[in-house]
Design a protein around this motif. Structure first.
Motif, PDB file in Angstrom:
ATOM      1  N   THR A  45       0.826  -1.209   0.000  1.00  0.00           N
ATOM      2  CA  THR A  45       0.000   0.000   0.000  1.00  0.00           C
ATOM      3  C   THR A  45       0.862   1.262   0.000  1.00  0.00           C
ATOM      4  OG1 THR A  45      -0.172   0.132   2.423  1.00  0.00           O
ATOM      5  CG2 THR A  45      -1.875  -1.162   1.264  1.00  0.00           C
ATOM      6  N   HIS A  46       2.076   1.159   0.530  1.00  0.00           N
ATOM      7  CA  HIS A  46       3.053   2.249   0.416  1.00  0.00           C
ATOM      8  C   HIS A  46       4.412   1.756   0.882  1.00  0.00           C
ATOM      9  CE1 HIS A  46       1.653   2.781   4.563  1.00  0.00           C
ATOM     10  NE2 HIS A  46       2.552   3.705   4.831  1.00  0.00           N
ATOM     11  N   SER A  47       5.394   2.649   0.804  1.00  0.00           N
ATOM     12  CA  SER A  47       6.781   2.204   0.977  1.00  0.00           C
ATOM     13  C   SER A  47       7.324   2.376   2.392  1.00  0.00           C
ATOM     14  CB  SER A  47       7.671   2.976  -0.011  1.00  0.00           C
ATOM     15  OG  SER A  47       7.567   4.369   0.258  1.00  0.00           O
ATOM     16  N   HIS A  48       6.485   2.717   3.361  1.00  0.00           N
ATOM     17  CA  HIS A  48       7.014   2.907   4.721  1.00  0.00           C
ATOM     18  C   HIS A  48       7.546   1.598   5.307  1.00  0.00           C
ATOM     19  CE1 HIS A  48       5.023   7.030   5.733  1.00  0.00           C
ATOM     20  NE2 HIS A  48       6.179   7.138   5.114  1.00  0.00           N
ATOM     21  N   TYR A  49       8.522   1.758   6.221  1.00  0.00           N
ATOM     22  CA  TYR A  49       9.257   0.586   6.737  1.00  0.00           C
ATOM     23  C   TYR A  49       8.360  -0.444   7.407  1.00  0.00           C
ATOM     24  CZ  TYR A  49       8.789   1.850  11.677  1.00  0.00           C
ATOM     25  OH  TYR A  49       8.276   2.077  12.928  1.00  0.00           O
TER      26      TYR A  49
ATOM     27  N   GLY B  69      -1.443  11.108  -0.363  1.00  0.00           N
ATOM     28  CA  GLY B  69      -1.853  11.986   0.745  1.00  0.00           C
ATOM     29  C   GLY B  69      -1.053  11.658   1.986  1.00  0.00           C
ATOM     30  N   HIS B  70      -1.064  10.374   2.371  1.00  0.00           N
ATOM     31  CA  HIS B  70      -0.194   9.938   3.470  1.00  0.00           C
ATOM     32  C   HIS B  70       1.240   9.971   2.954  1.00  0.00           C
ATOM     33  CE1 HIS B  70       1.546   7.718   6.719  1.00  0.00           C
ATOM     34  NE2 HIS B  70       1.765   6.657   5.993  1.00  0.00           N
ATOM     35  N   THR B  71       1.463   9.288   1.852  1.00  0.00           N
ATOM     36  CA  THR B  71       2.702   9.444   1.083  1.00  0.00           C
ATOM     37  C   THR B  71       2.267   9.657  -0.369  1.00  0.00           C
ATOM     38  OG1 THR B  71       2.767   7.088   0.568  1.00  0.00           O
ATOM     39  CG2 THR B  71       3.981   7.792   2.533  1.00  0.00           C
TER      40      THR B  71
HETATM   41 ZN   LIG Z   1       2.864   4.881   6.587  1.00  0.00          ZN
END
Ligand SMILES: [Zn+2]
Length: 288
Positions: free
Chosen positions: A57-61, A147-149
Motif C-alpha cells: 500500500t506504500h513504501s514505509h518501513y 496523501g499519506h505518502t
Molecule cells: Zn505509513
C-alpha cells in the motif's frame, strides 16, 4: 470465496493474507525483524500453496520491509506497488531511514539481531491508478490514493465491494477516532479520502487494523472523513489564534496518540510522521 488473515509477525507490522480460490496475495509485509514469524504464519495458512503476490500500500518501513524475506521464502512471489514506491524503495537515503526505523522497532520489541535485507527491497510490478491485479476469481483494481505518502495505493474489488485500504484514509485510533495520516498535502489527501469513501465499500481492510464489515465499515469510513477534516479545522483555528508548530503537534499527539495507537506505532515513528504533517498543514493553511 476468499479469506483474509492477519499474518503480521509483530504488533505494528500488520500484514494480511488474502487467499482466493485462485491466487494468493499478502497485503503489506511488515517490519524486517518480524518477517520470519510472518513467513511461518503465512505457511500455516497456505498449507503448501504458493504465495503469488505481495501488494504494497506504500513504501514505509512498517509496511514494506518484509517483502525481501517473502521473496526468499517464495521465489516466485511478485511484489506490486506504485511507481513512486518503486523509486523510494530503490533510493539509498530512503533505505537508510527504513533501516534505522526497523532497528528502533526491533530494539523496542527486545530483538537484538535479525538479518537486514533492506538493500534487496524492490517492486516487480508497477501499478498505476485503474490497473487490475488478477487473482483468478477475484480482480483487484489499484487505486492511487496519495496523501499519506505520494506512493499510497489502495486495492478495490468491485464484485465483493471490498476495499483494501491504505493509510491515506486514516488509521483507527480506537473509540471512533480515526487518526489522519496526511503527510504530503491536506488537499491532496482529502481528494483521495473522498475518492475512497465514494467507492461504496461494504467491507474494508484497515491498515494496522482488521476487516470491518457492514455497519462497522460504514462507521469507519464516516469517522475517517470526519477526523481528516476535523483536525485540519482545528489546526486552521489554531493558526489563526497564533498557535505555533510545537503547540499544534502537541494537540495532534494528544488527540491521536492513544494507548491503542502506541501499541501499533513506536513514538519515534509517530513523531517522525508528525514532523512532516504539522508544517505541511501550516503551509497549506497560510497559503489558503
Ligand atoms: Zn505509513
Amino acid at each position: 470465496m476468499y479469506s483474509i488473515t492477519n499474518v503480521g509477525g509483530a504488533p505494528g507490522g500488520e500484514a494480511f493474507l488474502l487467499v482466493t480460490g485462485g491466487k494468493t496475495a499478502l497485503i503489506d509485509s511488515g517490519f524486517s525483524y518480524s518477517a520470519g514469524r510472518m513467513a511461518a504464519n503465512i505457511k500455516d495458512v497456505l498449507q503448501g500453496r504458493p504465495l503469488d503476490y505481495v501488494l504494497l500500500t506504500h513504501s514505509h518501513y512498517d509496511h514494506a520491509s518484509g517483502s525481501a524475506y517473502m521473496q526468499d521464502a517464495w521465489p516466485g512471489v511478485k511484489v506490486a506497488g506504485s511507481a513512486y514506491a518503486k523509486k523510494i524503495l530503490e533510493k539509498p537515503s530512503a533505505r537508510a531511514v527504513m533501516r534505522e526505523m526497523n532497528d528502533n522497532a526491533a530494539r523496542l520489541a527486545g530483538v537484538d539481531t535479525y538479518e537486514d535485507r533492506t538493500d534487496r527491497l524492490h517492486i516487480d510490478i508497477t501499478v498505476s491508478d485503474g490497473d487490475m491485479i488478477d487473482l483468478g476469481p477475484m480482480k483487484l483494481q489499484a487505486i492511487a490514493a496519495p496523501g499519506h505518502t505520494k506512493c499510497c495505493t489502495a486495492f478495490w474489488c468491485e464484485e465483493e465491494k471490498l476495499l483494501l485500504s491504505c493509510e491515506t484514509l486514516g488509521v483507527d485510533a480506537g473509540n471512533g477516532v480515526v487518526m489522519p495520516c496526511y503527510m504530503v498535502g491536506y488537499g491532496l489527501a482529502m481528494q483521495s479520502v473522498e475518492k475512497l469513501a465514494a467507492l461504496g465499500a461494504e467491507k474494508i481492510l484497515t491498515p494496522h487494523g482488521s476487516l470491518l464489515e457492514g455497519r462497522t465499515c460504514a462507521e469507519f469510513i464516516k469517522n475517517a472523513v470526519y477526523w481528516n477534516k476535523e483536525f485540519m479545522r482545528r489546526a486552521a483555528a489554531g493558526v489563526r489564534s497564533g498557535k505555533g508548530e510545537a503547540e499544534l503537534a502537541c494537540e495532534f499527539k494528544e488527540l491521536f496518540y492513544t494507548p491503542f495507537m502506541a501499541e501499533l506505532q513506536p513514538e519515534k515513528a509517530f513523531d517522525l510522521n508528525l514532523s512532516y504533517t504539522v508544517p505541511m498543514l501550516m503551509k497549506e493553511i497560510r497559503g489558503n
